[in-house]
Enzyme design. Structure first.
Site, short mmCIF file in Angstrom:
data_model
loop_
_atom_site.label_atom_id
_atom_site.label_comp_id
_atom_site.label_asym_id
_atom_site.label_seq_id
_atom_site.Cartn_x
_atom_site.Cartn_y
_atom_site.Cartn_z
N HIS A 64 0.81 -1.23 0.00
CA HIS A 64 0.00 0.00 0.00
C HIS A 64 0.84 1.28 0.00
O HIS A 64 0.32 2.36 -0.12
CB HIS A 64 -0.93 0.05 1.23
CG HIS A 64 -0.19 0.35 2.50
ND1 HIS A 64 0.50 -0.60 3.21
CD2 HIS A 64 -0.01 1.51 3.18
CE1 HIS A 64 1.06 -0.05 4.27
NE2 HIS A 64 0.78 1.23 4.27
C1 UD1 Z 1 -1.90 5.80 5.33
C2 UD1 Z 1 -0.59 6.37 5.88
C3 UD1 Z 1 0.47 5.28 5.86
C4 UD1 Z 1 -0.01 4.04 6.59
C5 UD1 Z 1 -1.36 3.59 6.02
C6 UD1 Z 1 -1.91 2.44 6.82
C7 UD1 Z 1 -0.09 8.74 5.51
C8 UD1 Z 1 0.64 9.71 4.69
N1 UD1 Z 1 -0.11 7.46 5.06
O1 UD1 Z 1 -1.67 5.45 3.98
O2 UD1 Z 1 1.65 5.75 6.50
O3 UD1 Z 1 0.94 3.03 6.42
O4 UD1 Z 1 -2.30 4.68 6.08
O5 UD1 Z 1 -2.78 1.66 6.07
O6 UD1 Z 1 -0.65 9.11 6.52
N2 UD1 Z 1 -8.90 4.67 1.05
C9 UD1 Z 1 -10.14 4.09 1.07
N3 UD1 Z 1 -10.72 3.85 2.30
C10 UD1 Z 1 -10.14 4.19 3.45
C11 UD1 Z 1 -8.89 4.81 3.42
C12 UD1 Z 1 -8.28 5.03 2.21
O7 UD1 Z 1 -10.71 3.77 0.05
O8 UD1 Z 1 -10.72 3.93 4.51
C13 UD1 Z 1 -8.22 4.90 -0.26
C14 UD1 Z 1 -8.56 6.25 -0.88
O9 UD1 Z 1 -8.59 6.06 -2.27
C15 UD1 Z 1 -7.35 7.09 -0.51
C16 UD1 Z 1 -6.22 6.09 -0.50
O10 UD1 Z 1 -6.81 4.87 -0.05
O11 UD1 Z 1 -7.12 8.14 -1.41
C17 UD1 Z 1 -5.05 6.46 0.37
O12 UD1 Z 1 -5.48 6.73 1.72
P1 UD1 Z 1 -4.57 7.62 2.70
O13 UD1 Z 1 -5.14 7.66 4.06
O14 UD1 Z 1 -4.23 8.92 2.06
O15 UD1 Z 1 -3.20 6.85 2.76
P2 UD1 Z 1 -2.88 5.32 2.98
O16 UD1 Z 1 -2.29 4.79 1.72
O17 UD1 Z 1 -4.02 4.62 3.56
N1 UDP Z 2 -3.81 -5.63 8.82
C1 UDP Z 2 -5.08 -6.18 8.95
N2 UDP Z 2 -5.73 -6.58 7.82
C2 UDP Z 2 -5.17 -6.49 6.57
C3 UDP Z 2 -3.89 -5.93 6.46
C4 UDP Z 2 -3.22 -5.51 7.60
O1 UDP Z 2 -5.59 -6.30 10.06
O2 UDP Z 2 -5.81 -6.88 5.60
C5 UDP Z 2 -3.12 -5.16 10.03
C6 UDP Z 2 -1.78 -5.81 10.30
O3 UDP Z 2 -1.94 -6.96 11.10
C7 UDP Z 2 -0.98 -4.71 11.01
C8 UDP Z 2 -1.57 -3.43 10.44
O4 UDP Z 2 -2.81 -3.78 9.83
O5 UDP Z 2 -1.22 -4.72 12.40
C9 UDP Z 2 -0.64 -2.84 9.42
O6 UDP Z 2 -1.28 -1.79 8.77
P1 UDP Z 2 -0.78 -1.22 7.38
O7 UDP Z 2 0.02 -2.23 6.67
O8 UDP Z 2 -1.98 -0.68 6.70
O9 UDP Z 2 0.09 0.04 7.82
P2 UDP Z 2 1.61 0.23 8.26
O10 UDP Z 2 1.91 -0.70 9.36
O11 UDP Z 2 2.47 0.03 7.06
O12 UDP Z 2 1.66 1.66 8.68
#
Ligand code: UD1
Ligand code: UDP
Length: 356
Positions: A205
């Protein structure tokens, strides 16, 4: 003592859950302020249900947007709530835009800030998370560093030692508190027709991977190589961002890769625990794989979790290498490494320190 716990994304809910439980256990006055950065059911609400957490007192519903737009909206709204409530301390966890906004809003109101998972560094400022980590650490009053290594980064940047406390990582607490519940209540593998040790698990992601067509395409090619070599499925609970970008770039998911919806925590722990190997660009997965004794390949060019590499649990592969060869190497090695992230009492240490 009133604690405001600010969170907004999947990993923050999971890694804050032991702290919320500890507050409940000790009867500490706390409330949860959710920015709404994550909002889809499977990225947000499912974790409150799985972890049996009360719903947040506040939800700002900020949603997705550019960094400036998203962080700016959060900053203004968090400030309003903190001004009204004036907690004694604000706790933030990790490195997301939610963390940046929470840290800035609180510190400018002279409310003390505690940063959980402080001091991680990838030394790659092209990552939005690295900027968020650095700013949050430098405006925080309590830096809860998971390891000696993260403490050293903070000292190297001139942060006074008396602000830093090594606690381990709350992800260990979360895994220990939920793995048994997960094993007793979920039949995730059989539902997905999977056998323990007979599949690969992957998540992707990170912006640097999803937003660049060539990198995302290389990752998918890597999954194809793995399937060809091992003839085992690659299970891919895909983040909505990744699904969006695969569609936008019109990329084809290779045969053998099974894309599923993001899983809740209890199901996901089962998937991790049963995997032959985890391939990921997630921070939390690098840690959880290491804790669970499952080898990991990191689909990035660097990591802020070098402890996992040092103990032999993880390897930094980038996205262009011979992933199948690395998978062969990692699955053939010993998995009896030490967990560098503590014994699962991080939440207790953090709350005790605050109450002191
Ligand atoms: C964010 C964090 C990242 C973290 C991740 C955990 C920042 C800059 N990034 O990334 O560090 O590792 O969360 O998962 O804060 N979207 C949905 N539904 C949701 C959320 C997001 O559809 O509930 C989609 C939208 O298209 C959105 C995209 O995901 O534009 C990115 O979401 P965003 O919160 O900006 O960043 P993440 O990639 O989720
Ligand atoms: N996770 C989850 N379901 C999923 C993918 C990840 O519960 O389908 C959990 C995972 O066990 C971990 C956390 O989400 O605890 C990690 O989140 P993510 O990879 O989105 O973010 P990051 O850790 O890179 O910030």
């Amino acid at each position: 003592m009133k604690i405001a716990i600010i969170l907004g994304t999947r990993p923050e809910i999971i890694k804050m859950s032991p702290i919320i439980r500890e507050c409940e256990k000790l009867g500490v006055d706390r409330y949860i302020l959710h920015t709404g950065q994550h909002y889809s059911f499977e990225m947000d609400r499912v974790f409150f249900e799985d972890l049996k957490l009360a719903l947040p007192e506040y939800n700002l519903d900020v949603g997705s947007g550019s960094h400036g737009e998203q962080t700016g909206k959060m900053l203004a709204e968090i400030e309003g709530i903190l001004l009204k409530d004036m907690p004694d301390i604000v706790l933030i966890q990790g490195d997301t835009n939610t963390v940046l906004a929470g840290a800035l809003a609180a510190s400018k109101l002279h409310i003390r800030v505690g940063h959980v998972e402080a001091g991680l560094r990838s030394f790659d400022r092209s990552m939005p998370e690295e900027i968020n980590r650095i700013v949050a650490d430098h405006v925080s009053d309590y830096l809860f560093a998971p390891t000696e290594n993260s403490k050293r980064h903070l000292l190297d940047e001139g942060i006074p030692e008396n602000k830093i406390c090594i606690t381990g990582n709350t992800v260990v607490d979360a895994v220990y508190q939920n793995l048994e519940i997960s094993k007793q209540t979920r039949h995730t593998l059989s539902k997905l027709d999977l056998e323990k040790g007979e599949y690969f698990l992957t998540t992707v992601h990170r912006a640097e991977n999803t937003d660049k067509k060539d990198r995302l395409s290389s990752i998918l090619i890597g999954f194809e190589q793995i399937y060809r070599k091992f003839r085992l499925p690659v299970v891919f609970p895909a983040h909505p961002r990744t699904v969006k970008m695969i569609n936008k770039f019109r990329l084809k998911v290779p045969g053998g890769t099974k894309v599923i919806e993001p899983a809740g925590y209890l199901d996901f722990l089962q998937l991790e625990d049963g995997a032959k190997l985890i391939l990921t660009d997630s921070g939390g997965l690098q840690e959880e794989a290491c804790i669970l004794g499952v080898p990991c390949i990191t689909l990035r060019d660097n990591t802020e979790r070098p402890e996992t590499v040092d103990v032999g649990a993880n390897i930094i592969a980038g996205v262009n290498g011979n992933i199948a060869h690395l998978a062969e190497k990692m699955t053939a090695s010993e998995t009896n490494w030490d967990n560098p992230y503590g014994i699962g009492n991080a939440a207790k240490l953090i709350i005790n320190k605050i109450l002191d």
